[in-house]
Motif scaffolding. Sequence first.
Motif, PDB file in Angstrom:
ATOM      1  N   HIS A  11       0.845  -1.190   0.000  1.00  0.00           N
ATOM      2  CA  HIS A  11       0.000   0.000   0.000  1.00  0.00           C
ATOM      3  C   HIS A  11       0.881   1.241   0.000  1.00  0.00           C
ATOM      4  O   HIS A  11       1.895   1.285   0.681  1.00  0.00           O
ATOM      5  CB  HIS A  11      -0.879   0.041   1.261  1.00  0.00           C
ATOM      6  CG  HIS A  11      -1.644  -1.210   1.501  1.00  0.00           C
ATOM      7  ND1 HIS A  11      -2.918  -1.401   1.008  1.00  0.00           N
ATOM      8  CD2 HIS A  11      -1.324  -2.347   2.156  1.00  0.00           C
ATOM      9  CE1 HIS A  11      -3.340  -2.598   1.365  1.00  0.00           C
ATOM     10  NE2 HIS A  11      -2.391  -3.189   2.067  1.00  0.00           N
ATOM     11  N   ARG A  12       0.477   2.258  -0.743  1.00  0.00           N
ATOM     12  CA  ARG A  12       1.177   3.547  -0.734  1.00  0.00           C
ATOM     13  C   ARG A  12       0.396   4.497   0.159  1.00  0.00           C
ATOM     14  O   ARG A  12      -0.832   4.563   0.095  1.00  0.00           O
ATOM     15  CB  ARG A  12       1.279   4.101  -2.144  1.00  0.00           C
ATOM     16  CG  ARG A  12       2.098   5.361  -2.209  1.00  0.00           C
ATOM     17  CD  ARG A  12       2.410   5.803  -3.599  1.00  0.00           C
ATOM     18  NE  ARG A  12       1.299   5.594  -4.514  1.00  0.00           N
ATOM     19  CZ  ARG A  12       1.402   5.727  -5.817  1.00  0.00           C
ATOM     20  NH1 ARG A  12       2.541   6.060  -6.364  1.00  0.00           N
ATOM     21  NH2 ARG A  12       0.361   5.530  -6.589  1.00  0.00           N
ATOM     22  N   SER A  13       1.124   5.236   1.016  1.00  0.00           N
ATOM     23  CA  SER A  13       0.469   6.121   1.979  1.00  0.00           C
ATOM     24  C   SER A  13       1.217   7.452   2.051  1.00  0.00           C
ATOM     25  O   SER A  13       2.445   7.479   1.960  1.00  0.00           O
ATOM     26  CB  SER A  13       0.464   5.454   3.357  1.00  0.00           C
ATOM     27  OG  SER A  13      -0.054   6.325   4.330  1.00  0.00           O
ATOM     28  N   PRO A  14       0.500   8.563   2.247  1.00  0.00           N
ATOM     29  CA  PRO A  14       1.154   9.861   2.399  1.00  0.00           C
ATOM     30  C   PRO A  14       1.748  10.058   3.793  1.00  0.00           C
ATOM     31  O   PRO A  14       2.457  11.021   4.050  1.00  0.00           O
ATOM     32  CB  PRO A  14       0.033  10.863   2.142  1.00  0.00           C
ATOM     33  CG  PRO A  14      -1.203  10.132   2.547  1.00  0.00           C
ATOM     34  CD  PRO A  14      -0.948   8.688   2.214  1.00  0.00           C
ATOM     35  N   SER A  15       1.444   9.126   4.719  1.00  0.00           N
ATOM     36  CA  SER A  15       1.971   9.222   6.085  1.00  0.00           C
ATOM     37  C   SER A  15       2.369   7.835   6.572  1.00  0.00           C
ATOM     38  O   SER A  15       2.103   6.829   5.913  1.00  0.00           O
ATOM     39  CB  SER A  15       0.922   9.831   7.012  1.00  0.00           C
ATOM     40  OG  SER A  15      -0.198   8.977   7.101  1.00  0.00           O
ATOM     41  N   LEU A  16       2.997   7.794   7.726  1.00  0.00           N
ATOM     42  CA  LEU A  16       3.411   6.530   8.331  1.00  0.00           C
ATOM     43  C   LEU A  16       2.606   6.334   9.620  1.00  0.00           C
ATOM     44  O   LEU A  16       3.047   6.682  10.707  1.00  0.00           O
ATOM     45  CB  LEU A  16       4.917   6.571   8.627  1.00  0.00           C
ATOM     46  CG  LEU A  16       5.578   5.273   9.024  1.00  0.00           C
ATOM     47  CD1 LEU A  16       5.423   4.231   7.921  1.00  0.00           C
ATOM     48  CD2 LEU A  16       7.046   5.513   9.312  1.00  0.00           C
ATOM     49  N   PRO A  17       1.382   5.777   9.491  1.00  0.00           N
ATOM     50  CA  PRO A  17       0.502   5.654  10.658  1.00  0.00           C
ATOM     51  C   PRO A  17       0.958   4.552  11.606  1.00  0.00           C
ATOM     52  O   PRO A  17       1.702   3.654  11.220  1.00  0.00           O
ATOM     53  CB  PRO A  17      -0.853   5.307  10.035  1.00  0.00           C
ATOM     54  CG  PRO A  17      -0.509   4.608   8.770  1.00  0.00           C
ATOM     55  CD  PRO A  17       0.770   5.260   8.276  1.00  0.00           C
ATOM     56  N   GLY A  18       0.486   4.617  12.838  1.00  0.00           N
ATOM     57  CA  GLY A  18       0.774   3.579  13.818  1.00  0.00           C
ATOM     58  C   GLY A  18      -0.051   2.331  13.579  1.00  0.00           C
ATOM     59  O   GLY A  18       0.319   1.241  13.975  1.00  0.00           O
ATOM     60  N   ALA A  38     -10.020  -5.925   8.962  1.00  0.00           N
ATOM     61  CA  ALA A  38      -8.583  -6.174   9.044  1.00  0.00           C
ATOM     62  C   ALA A  38      -7.913  -4.993   9.735  1.00  0.00           C
ATOM     63  O   ALA A  38      -7.891  -3.887   9.201  1.00  0.00           O
ATOM     64  CB  ALA A  38      -8.007  -6.389   7.658  1.00  0.00           C
ATOM     65  N   HIS A  39      -7.397  -5.236  10.933  1.00  0.00           N
ATOM     66  CA  HIS A  39      -6.702  -4.211  11.707  1.00  0.00           C
ATOM     67  C   HIS A  39      -5.221  -4.587  11.733  1.00  0.00           C
ATOM     68  O   HIS A  39      -4.864  -5.702  12.104  1.00  0.00           O
ATOM     69  CB  HIS A  39      -7.262  -4.146  13.126  1.00  0.00           C
ATOM     70  CG  HIS A  39      -6.577  -3.146  13.995  1.00  0.00           C
ATOM     71  ND1 HIS A  39      -6.787  -1.791  13.854  1.00  0.00           N
ATOM     72  CD2 HIS A  39      -5.677  -3.297  14.984  1.00  0.00           C
ATOM     73  CE1 HIS A  39      -6.050  -1.154  14.737  1.00  0.00           C
ATOM     74  NE2 HIS A  39      -5.361  -2.053  15.437  1.00  0.00           N
ATOM     75  N   TYR A  40      -4.371  -3.660  11.325  1.00  0.00           N
ATOM     76  CA  TYR A  40      -2.929  -3.890  11.270  1.00  0.00           C
ATOM     77  C   TYR A  40      -2.210  -2.845  12.107  1.00  0.00           C
ATOM     78  O   TYR A  40      -2.598  -1.683  12.130  1.00  0.00           O
ATOM     79  CB  TYR A  40      -2.425  -3.790   9.823  1.00  0.00           C
ATOM     80  CG  TYR A  40      -2.961  -4.877   8.932  1.00  0.00           C
ATOM     81  CD1 TYR A  40      -2.252  -6.055   8.745  1.00  0.00           C
ATOM     82  CD2 TYR A  40      -4.181  -4.739   8.279  1.00  0.00           C
ATOM     83  CE1 TYR A  40      -2.743  -7.065   7.931  1.00  0.00           C
ATOM     84  CE2 TYR A  40      -4.679  -5.744   7.471  1.00  0.00           C
ATOM     85  CZ  TYR A  40      -3.953  -6.905   7.296  1.00  0.00           C
ATOM     86  OH  TYR A  40      -4.431  -7.903   6.503  1.00  0.00           O
ATOM     87  N   VAL A  41      -1.146  -3.265  12.788  1.00  0.00           N
ATOM     88  CA  VAL A  41      -0.304  -2.342  13.552  1.00  0.00           C
ATOM     89  C   VAL A  41       1.105  -2.385  12.978  1.00  0.00           C
ATOM     90  O   VAL A  41       1.558  -3.423  12.476  1.00  0.00           O
ATOM     91  CB  VAL A  41      -0.288  -2.661  15.062  1.00  0.00           C
ATOM     92  CG1 VAL A  41      -1.658  -2.471  15.672  1.00  0.00           C
ATOM     93  CG2 VAL A  41       0.221  -4.056  15.325  1.00  0.00           C
ATOM     94  N   ARG A  42       1.788  -1.240  13.049  1.00  0.00           N
ATOM     95  CA  ARG A  42       3.148  -1.170  12.517  1.00  0.00           C
ATOM     96  C   ARG A  42       4.055  -2.097  13.310  1.00  0.00           C
ATOM     97  O   ARG A  42       4.053  -2.108  14.535  1.00  0.00           O
ATOM     98  CB  ARG A  42       3.666   0.263  12.562  1.00  0.00           C
ATOM     99  CG  ARG A  42       4.975   0.430  11.814  1.00  0.00           C
ATOM    100  CD  ARG A  42       5.378   1.852  11.628  1.00  0.00           C
ATOM    101  NE  ARG A  42       5.222   2.598  12.870  1.00  0.00           N
ATOM    102  CZ  ARG A  42       5.221   3.909  12.938  1.00  0.00           C
ATOM    103  NH1 ARG A  42       5.349   4.635  11.862  1.00  0.00           N
ATOM    104  NH2 ARG A  42       5.091   4.514  14.092  1.00  0.00           N
ATOM    105  N   SER A  43       4.845  -2.874  12.602  1.00  0.00           N
ATOM    106  CA  SER A  43       5.741  -3.847  13.208  1.00  0.00           C
ATOM    107  C   SER A  43       6.911  -3.157  13.900  1.00  0.00           C
ATOM    108  O   SER A  43       7.329  -2.056  13.516  1.00  0.00           O
ATOM    109  CB  SER A  43       6.276  -4.784  12.110  1.00  0.00           C
ATOM    110  OG  SER A  43       7.253  -5.647  12.637  1.00  0.00           O
ATOM    111  N   ASP A  44       7.462  -3.820  14.915  1.00  0.00           N
ATOM    112  CA  ASP A  44       8.671  -3.342  15.582  1.00  0.00           C
ATOM    113  C   ASP A  44       9.922  -3.657  14.769  1.00  0.00           C
ATOM    114  O   ASP A  44      11.004  -3.155  15.071  1.00  0.00           O
ATOM    115  CB  ASP A  44       8.807  -3.980  16.968  1.00  0.00           C
ATOM    116  CG  ASP A  44       7.733  -3.492  17.933  1.00  0.00           C
ATOM    117  OD1 ASP A  44       7.236  -2.365  17.742  1.00  0.00           O
ATOM    118  OD2 ASP A  44       7.405  -4.242  18.864  1.00  0.00           O
ATOM    119  N   LEU A  45       9.782  -4.495  13.745  1.00  0.00           N
ATOM    120  CA  LEU A  45      10.919  -4.837  12.896  1.00  0.00           C
ATOM    121  C   LEU A  45      11.339  -3.626  12.063  1.00  0.00           C
ATOM    122  O   LEU A  45      10.501  -2.796  11.704  1.00  0.00           O
ATOM    123  CB  LEU A  45      10.552  -5.987  11.957  1.00  0.00           C
ATOM    124  CG  LEU A  45      10.203  -7.317  12.628  1.00  0.00           C
ATOM    125  CD1 LEU A  45       9.676  -8.289  11.591  1.00  0.00           C
ATOM    126  CD2 LEU A  45      11.420  -7.874  13.329  1.00  0.00           C
TER     127      LEU A  45
END
Length: 80
Positions: free
Chosen positions: A26-33, A53-60
Amino acid sequence: MAYAEEFWLRTTGAPTRDDPRDGALHRSPSLPGHLDLEPLDENPDFEGDEDDAHYVRSDLPPEIDHEGRTIWLYEFKPTA
């Protein structure tokens, strides 16, 4: 014209087996949490919130793909 930064996000995991959102880019204009992706209309087996579908930014750390783009990983997390 101002340069608009863009971020590339890859979703990993999904609410159902063989879900096309698993591994989608996915392309996004921001880097959401976190990301909340809409249910798939073509999935007749699920109704209501079961297919959300709920996704959270990985710690990797982010990856670099073959085109040189920085790819941030987002992991599926059930909402229930």
